[in-house]
Motif scaffolding. Sequence first.
Motif, PDB file in Angstrom:
ATOM      1  N   VAL A 126       2.699   1.840  -9.770  1.00  0.00           N
ATOM      2  CA  VAL A 126       1.428   2.623 -10.130  1.00  0.00           C
ATOM      3  C   VAL A 126       2.016   3.850 -10.807  1.00  0.00           C
ATOM      4  O   VAL A 126       2.682   4.944 -10.271  1.00  0.00           O
ATOM      5  N   PRO A 127       2.183   3.998 -12.071  1.00  0.00           N
ATOM      6  CA  PRO A 127       2.481   5.060 -12.836  1.00  0.00           C
ATOM      7  C   PRO A 127       1.838   6.301 -12.941  1.00  0.00           C
ATOM      8  O   PRO A 127       2.431   7.440 -13.091  1.00  0.00           O
ATOM      9  N   LYS A 141       3.415  11.457  -7.802  1.00  0.00           N
ATOM     10  CA  LYS A 141       3.225  11.465  -9.115  1.00  0.00           C
ATOM     11  C   LYS A 141       3.263   9.561  -9.717  1.00  0.00           C
ATOM     12  O   LYS A 141       2.529   9.307 -10.542  1.00  0.00           O
ATOM     13  N   SER A 142       4.079   8.955  -8.945  1.00  0.00           N
ATOM     14  CA  SER A 142       4.186   7.572  -9.545  1.00  0.00           C
ATOM     15  C   SER A 142       4.833   6.891  -8.183  1.00  0.00           C
ATOM     16  O   SER A 142       5.591   7.206  -7.442  1.00  0.00           O
ATOM     17  N   SER A 195       0.983  -1.187   0.005  1.00  0.00           N
ATOM     18  CA  SER A 195      -0.018   0.063  -0.135  1.00  0.00           C
ATOM     19  C   SER A 195       0.886   1.275  -0.150  1.00  0.00           C
ATOM     20  O   SER A 195       1.456   1.491   1.220  1.00  0.00           O
ATOM     21  N   PRO A 196       1.194   1.940  -1.102  1.00  0.00           N
ATOM     22  CA  PRO A 196       1.916   3.246  -1.172  1.00  0.00           C
ATOM     23  C   PRO A 196       0.972   4.293  -0.577  1.00  0.00           C
ATOM     24  O   PRO A 196      -0.258   4.356  -0.864  1.00  0.00           O
ATOM     25  N   HIS A 197       1.797   5.378  -0.169  1.00  0.00           N
ATOM     26  CA  HIS A 197       1.207   6.467   0.518  1.00  0.00           C
ATOM     27  C   HIS A 197       1.761   7.708   0.265  1.00  0.00           C
ATOM     28  O   HIS A 197       3.023   7.688   0.440  1.00  0.00           O
ATOM     29  N   ILE A 252       7.886   8.876  -6.724  1.00  0.00           N
ATOM     30  CA  ILE A 252       8.293  10.232  -7.679  1.00  0.00           C
ATOM     31  C   ILE A 252       7.240  11.373  -7.419  1.00  0.00           C
ATOM     32  O   ILE A 252       5.992  11.038  -7.278  1.00  0.00           O
ATOM     33  N   PHE A 253       7.822  12.607  -7.137  1.00  0.00           N
ATOM     34  CA  PHE A 253       6.807  13.424  -6.753  1.00  0.00           C
ATOM     35  C   PHE A 253       7.013  14.712  -7.736  1.00  0.00           C
ATOM     36  O   PHE A 253       8.019  14.809  -8.566  1.00  0.00           O
TER      37      PHE A 253
END
Length: 181
Positions: A66-67, A48-49, A40-42, A96-97
């Motif tokens: 998660v592109p 961005k990705s 689970s990314p947060h 990536i931000f």
Amino acid sequence: ELLTLIAIDQGFELKPHLPNQEVTASIRNFPDGAKLLSVSPHMHYRGKSFAAEINGYDTNSTLVKVPDYDFNWQHTYQLDTPIPLDSVKTISSEFIFDNSSDNPANPKPGDLVTWGDQTWEEMAVAFFDITVSRVRSEEKSKSVELSGLQDSASPQKQVDPIRQSKIDQFVNDFFKRFDSN
């Protein structure tokens, strides 16, 4: 037993007006016999990705990509088959931000952004749900009944029967409120 491991970087700085800023975080230690279940990314509005890679399980392989990360659509990505982590060296996460004006969700492209709980700040966190066997091996564990637990260095304390009755009644009433079966 279900546990959550966290890959986190709280020391990053996102410079103003830059669209592709990378932050990384890794997990390097895993309990014996652990199996990976989900990722689970947060991130917040500048996210961005996201990508997570597992290193040392057969070969390096991508767990999740998660592109087009969207703060409003945060997901838990469950694996079809749990991955044993005994031979895994690391799980690496790449965030990536986009802190530029090209990001329509960015509240202030001109700000230097650091870690924070508020959505106008940022986070770089990935949660990894794993399972671990409660009994890891016959040699490492002993079955113990809860009623038999006591400190062998101190004598058994006598519990007042009236107090014990009140405790038992409280526990029974408590569980009846929350669990009908």
